[in-house]
Design a protein around this motif. Structure first.
Motif, PDB file in Angstrom:
ATOM      1  N   LYS A  16      49.103  -6.906 -14.648  1.00 37.05           N
ATOM      2  CA  LYS A  16      49.777  -5.856 -13.869  1.00 37.05           C
ATOM      3  C   LYS A  16      50.948  -6.413 -13.056  1.00 37.05           C
ATOM      4  CE  LYS A  16      45.374  -3.572 -13.296  1.00 37.05           C
ATOM      5  NZ  LYS A  16      44.345  -3.222 -12.351  1.00 37.05           N
ATOM      6  N   ASP A  20      50.629  -3.852  -7.210  1.00 31.16           N
ATOM      7  CA  ASP A  20      50.117  -4.619  -6.086  1.00 31.16           C
ATOM      8  C   ASP A  20      48.855  -3.967  -5.553  1.00 31.16           C
ATOM      9  OD1 ASP A  20      52.106  -6.612  -5.986  1.00 31.16           O
ATOM     10  OD2 ASP A  20      53.420  -5.344  -4.789  1.00 31.16           O
ATOM     11  N   ASP A  21      48.124  -4.731  -4.760  1.00 34.18           N
ATOM     12  CA  ASP A  21      46.957  -4.201  -4.074  1.00 34.18           C
ATOM     13  C   ASP A  21      47.332  -3.920  -2.630  1.00 34.18           C
ATOM     14  OD1 ASP A  21      45.523  -4.633  -6.400  1.00 34.18           O
ATOM     15  OD2 ASP A  21      44.668  -6.525  -5.710  1.00 34.18           O
ATOM     16  N   ILE A  23      45.454  -3.923   0.879  1.00 37.68           N
ATOM     17  CA  ILE A  23      44.204  -4.391   1.474  1.00 37.68           C
ATOM     18  C   ILE A  23      44.207  -4.038   2.961  1.00 37.68           C
ATOM     19  CG2 ILE A  23      42.763  -6.406   1.958  1.00 37.68           C
ATOM     20  CD1 ILE A  23      44.135  -7.709  -0.541  1.00 37.68           C
ATOM     21  N   MET A 137      40.702   3.882  -1.567  1.00 38.58           N
ATOM     22  CA  MET A 137      40.355   2.501  -1.211  1.00 38.58           C
ATOM     23  C   MET A 137      38.832   2.368  -1.242  1.00 38.58           C
ATOM     24  SD  MET A 137      42.921   1.771   1.943  1.00 38.58           S
ATOM     25  CE  MET A 137      42.700   0.009   1.748  1.00 38.58           C
ATOM     26  N   LYS A 159      40.127  -2.140  -0.377  1.00 41.22           N
ATOM     27  CA  LYS A 159      41.323  -2.383  -1.175  1.00 41.22           C
ATOM     28  C   LYS A 159      41.583  -1.222  -2.114  1.00 41.22           C
ATOM     29  CE  LYS A 159      40.717  -5.749  -4.379  1.00 41.22           C
ATOM     30  NZ  LYS A 159      40.886  -7.006  -5.108  1.00 41.22           N
ATOM     31  N   ALA A 160      42.868  -0.929  -2.300  1.00 38.35           N
ATOM     32  CA  ALA A 160      43.332  -0.016  -3.347  1.00 38.35           C
ATOM     33  C   ALA A 160      44.082  -0.896  -4.336  1.00 38.35           C
ATOM     34  CB  ALA A 160      44.246   1.057  -2.779  1.00 38.35           C
ATOM     35  N   GLU A 161      43.666  -0.869  -5.571  1.00 35.17           N
ATOM     36  CA  GLU A 161      44.264  -1.745  -6.577  1.00 35.17           C
ATOM     37  C   GLU A 161      45.334  -1.028  -7.383  1.00 35.17           C
ATOM     38  OE1 GLU A 161      40.646  -2.777  -8.681  1.00 35.17           O
ATOM     39  OE2 GLU A 161      40.657  -4.736  -7.679  1.00 35.17           O
ATOM     40  N   GLY A 162      46.287  -1.812  -7.838  1.00 37.41           N
ATOM     41  CA  GLY A 162      47.251  -1.330  -8.806  1.00 37.41           C
ATOM     42  C   GLY A 162      48.297  -0.357  -8.292  1.00 37.41           C
TER      43      GLY A 162
END
Length: 178
Positions: A16, A20-21, A23, A137, A159-162
């Motif tokens: 990816k 970004d993540d 956090i 998140m 965290k929220a990914e991507g």
């Protein structure tokens, strides 16, 4: 040539490079003003907290959350809304949602919630919080024990990914209009 294209697609999907993540670490004190233990498998409580937060972006601030929590046979359901304020006085709103498979996981340590895995969805706000609307998140909550005032000291990290790199850049470069 086909092997090279497969390799490029693999790199884009696995690493990816354009994502970004986000956090977030939240610490503070919480209370469970109403706590009813019906039996060993059924608990209902009201919840509130006062907290401060940091992120892996330029965003930081403080907030409050209020709502209800129920635990029945290990299945934890929450109806909690959080209002947070960043350093520019922008307000953002998060609500508790099921973490995965429509189920949150929580455990008790005696008469207090010890830890849980839960998800939160950004439901609105202004400034950089507007950018996060709809983002989910997932993180871990740990209640470290009660202080001399009866409040619990807690930490939550999620965290929220991507997320798009551009979204993270907009958050980092946000300046409050004068």
């Amino acid at each position: 040539m086909k092997l090279f294209l497969k390799f490029i697609v693999y790199i884009l999907l696995v690493y990816k490079p354009f994502a970004d993540d986000f956090i977030m670490t939240v610490t503070g004190i919480d209370q469970f003003p109403s706590f009813v233990k019906v039996d060993e498998n059924t608990i209902f409580m009201t919840f509130n907290n006062r907290a401060q937060f940091t992120t892996n972006t330029s965003m930081f601030g403080f907030g409050v959350c209020e709502g209800t929590v129920e635990i029945i046979n290990g299945d934890q359901k929450q109806n909690i809304l959080c209002t947070i304020t960043d350093s520019y006085k922008n307000k953002g709103y998060l609500k508790a949602i099921p973490a995965s498979r429509n189920k949150n996981v929580g455990n008790m340590i005696g008469d207090r919630l010890g830890s849980s895995i839960a998800s939160w969805q950004w439901v609105g706000g202004d400034g950089p919080f507007e950018e996060l609307k709809g983002v989910i998140m997932t993180g871990a909550y740990f209640q470290m024990g009660k202080n001399k005032h009866g409040d619990g000291n807690f930490i939550w990290r999620g965290k929220a990914e991507g997320l798009s790199a551009k979204l993270i850049e907009r958050i980092n470069n946000y300046k409050r209009p004068e």
